[in-house]
Design an enzyme around this catalytic site. Structure first.
Site, short mmCIF file in Angstrom:
data_model
loop_
_atom_site.label_atom_id
_atom_site.label_comp_id
_atom_site.label_asym_id
_atom_site.label_seq_id
_atom_site.Cartn_x
_atom_site.Cartn_y
_atom_site.Cartn_z
N ASP A 11 0.97 -0.95 0.09
CA ASP A 11 -0.17 0.44 -0.07
C ASP A 11 0.58 1.03 0.67
OD1 ASP A 11 -2.31 -1.60 0.18
OD2 ASP A 11 -3.01 -1.23 1.66
N GLU A 130 -14.31 -4.85 -2.00
CA GLU A 130 -13.59 -4.60 -0.49
C GLU A 130 -15.42 -5.18 0.00
OE1 GLU A 130 -12.92 -0.54 -0.19
OE2 GLU A 130 -11.04 -1.23 -1.58
#
Lengths: 281, 219
Positions: A11, A130
């Site tokens: 990330d 998600e």
């Protein structure tokens, strides 16, 4: 026999590698290039870079990191975060990405999956889902790192993603992500049973055993991991932890490690093979 | 560029990531240039035909760029060519993708799609995996695979596979969920892989290096 891919997820926020919990509360861990090099040498099957703030601020800051990585790391590279249009996709492919990972943009405009997979080939288009479990037990798809409610049923969406021509699905349990409590096996099993394209499982691994348990229960094709490997890298490279922004004091105190038994990629793959799960060593 | 340096053209028909192919060439000292130009192809010492994406789209682009005859005449006159993934498939007669489409027909055979069902078990398409390549009936000694051990892992990402009419051209096979398919071919000056050597770590890079060495493109 199927060979399971092990994919470290990096990330990115600006120039830094970060890690959150439930995709939020980001902490700076170090330089993406140091982590990428370590994972490549340690046997990563692919790398995925997610620009975790781009989606919110509509900016793409990953290009330099991708090009640098693609210069000498000869494994597939997937890039996601803030990619909105065909020309955004074209641009990251041009600087060295092999695949793109889309979420927010395709939920807003599902036609983009069709257009993009026709243009770049299905195998180039990865869709990230998600998932958050609601109180009534229903799983709903969120966007922007689990922040934005869409009301869309995760399983219906997964089927639509498959039918629209995506090459792969990443399924993230936002509830488990960053916690180290183990995967949401129910969620992942159901997704992998209803689609005909490869599925990458993500979110919740705290130990090697969590990964073994997940693969034994499933027909998934790959596992995406971050905390488990990042914390191991930090353990092995304490002197190299440096950053230009953010508070890294917590890293030095190792406060967030208690739910994790960090390991490196080779350790994990050795354990998988001992458990009769095939992977590349 | 020195006078005796051999020039390799990476054929750009505007599909897919050529960055990694170029990086792989740079790493092993191959003088490779990405180009869409017919003249570059005609003057090249060797060709690389990469590619990701759709067969029909690729052939259309090659036609638009007027490269089809240039590639065919070069290969027929003995210029080494290295096809990768879709680049391998384009060398064949035709593809069953969306009905039927003609390829470059440098090797006779048909491109087929992995079918959804094998031995009652669902086969996932695309085949995206590090999978093993193993010997067909040809030794690897005189081929770009000479540094690899049998059953080496290579990175695959594709939905279609090639079926060469002449089985002697098959250099390696690979097994996906019980389905055996041709994962590389070698015939005279043509070498091509279904997998991506430039995405298969140092083992894959050794294939580039040995292809370059065997064709005297690098010292």
């Amino acid at each position: 026999m199927k060979t399971i891919r092990i994919i470290p997820r990096l990330d990115i926020k600006g120039p830094n590698l970060v890690k959150g919990i439930h995709l939020e509360g980001l902490r700076v861990l170090g330089k993406p290039a140091d982590f990428a090099k370590y994972y490549y040498e340690n046997g990563a099957d692919e790398l995925i870079f997610m620009d975790v703030v781009a989606s919110l601020y509509e900016r793409n800051s990953l290009h330099d990191i991708i090009s640098e990585t693609a210069k000498n790391k000869f494994i597939p590279i997937t890039v996601g975060g803030g990619l909105r249009t065909i020309s955004d996709i074209k641009e990251v492919l041009r600087v060295g990405a092999d695949k793109v990972c889309l979420n927010t943009a395709v939920i807003k405009d599902p036609e983009l999956i069709k257009t993009a997979s026709r243009k770049f080939g299905s195998s180039t288009i990865v869709v990230s889902i998600e998932a958050i479990k609601e109180e009534n037990g229903k799983y709903l798809a969120y966007t922007d790192n689990g922040r934005e409610y869409t009301g869309i049923d995760v399983f219906e969406w997964a089927k639509k993603v498959d039918e629209s021509g995506a090459g792969e699905i990443v399924i993230t349990s936002v509830d488990k992500e960053g916690t180290g409590q183990g995967f949401d096996i129910d969620l992942i099993s159901k997704i992998s049973s209803i689609v005909d394209i490869p599925v990458i499982a993500h979110g919740g691994a705290g130990t090697k055993q969590h990964v073994v348990d997940l693969i034994k229960e499933n027909t998934i094709d790959a596992v995406m991991l971050s905390s488990l490997f990042h914390y191991q890298f930090i353990k092995e490279n304490e002197s190299r932890i440096s950053s230009e922004e953010g508070n890294i004091e917590f890293l030095k105190q190792k406060r967030s490690f208690h739910t994790f038994e960090p390991c490196n990629i080779l350790d994990l793959k050795t354990t998988l093979i001992e458990n009769k799960i095939e992977c590349r060593i | 560029m020195t006078k005796n340096e051999k020039k390799v053209i990476i054929i750009d028909y505007q599909l897919g990531n050529l960055f990694s192919v170029k990086q792989a060439c740079d790493t092993i000292g191959l003088n490779a240039v990405i180009s869409t130009s017919k003249d570059d192809i005609l003057s090249a010492d060797a060709l690389i035909l990469p590619g990701v994406g759709a067969f029909i789209e690729a052939m259309k682009n090659l036609e638009k760029l007027d490269l089809i005859n240039a590639i065919k005449s070069k290969v027929n006159s003995g210029t080494p060519i290295f096809g990768i993934c879709l680049g391998l498939q384009l060398l064949f007669t035709k593809s069953e993708e969306f009905g039927s489409a003609n390829g470059l027909d440098l090797i006779s055979g048909v491109i087929k799609k992995f079918s959804g069902d094998l031995d009652g078990e669902k086969i996932k398409v695309p085949h995206i995996m590090w999978n093993r390549i193993y010997m067909s009936n040809k030794s690897w000694t005189e081929t770009p695979l000479r540094d690899l051990k049998d059953y080496e892992f290579m990175y695959f990402i594709h939905s279609y596979y090639v079926n060469p009419d002449n089985l002697d051209f098959i250099l390696t096979n690979t097994n996906y969920s019980g389905k055996e398919f041709c994962s590389s071919v070698m015939h005279k000056n043509i070498f091509a892989t279904q997998f991506h050597p430039e995405k298969s770590s140092d083992k894959g890079i050794s294939i580039y290096k040995n292809w370059g060495l065997m064709n005297k493109l690098i010292p």
